[in-house]
Design a protein around this motif. Structure first.
Motif: not given
Length: 93
Positions: A81-82, A9, A11, A85, A78-79, A73
Motif C-alpha cells: 500500500w505504501t 507509524t 499504515t 500511495e 502495508g509495504s 514491496t
C-alpha cells in the motif's frame, strides 16, 4: 504504568485495496487484512503477484515503477500500500 502496544507509524489501508487484495490471499480466511499481514504467508504466490499488480494498476490508475516490483514491496499489505500511495495523492482519494 500503561504498556500500550500501538505502533507509531501504522499504515491506514484503503478499503478498496483490502477488497482487491482479499481474493489473492487464499489462507486469510475471515481474518482482517492489516498493514502487518504477510502476503506470502496468506497465500500470495509469484504468479498471483503479477495478477495483483495488474489489478492494482487498473483499479488505481497507476503504474508501479520497476524498482518497486520486488519481494520487499510485496512482503506485507502495508509495504504494498505504501508503494501504491507513493504514486500520488489521487490514489488515496
Amino acid at each position: 504504568m500503561s504498556t500500550n502496544a500501538t505502533t507509531t507509524t501504522t499504515t491506514e489501508l484503503d478499503p478498496r485495496f483490502t477488497e482487491l487484495l482479499a481474493p489473492f490471499l487464499k489462507f486469510a480466511g475471515d481474518r482482517p487484512i492489516t498493514a502487518e499481514s504477510h502476503l506470502r504467508d496468506l497465500g500470495l504466490d509469484s504468479m498471483q503477484s503479477i495478477e495483483l499488480l495488474f489489478a492494482i494498476e487498473d483499479t488505481f490508475g497507476i503504474a508501479l515503477p520497476d524498482e518497486d516490483l520486488n519481494d520487499t514491496t510485496f512482503a506485507t499489505a502495508g509495504s504494498l500500500w505504501t508503494a501504491i500511495e507513493a504514486q500520488g495523492p489521487e490514489v488515496s482519494a
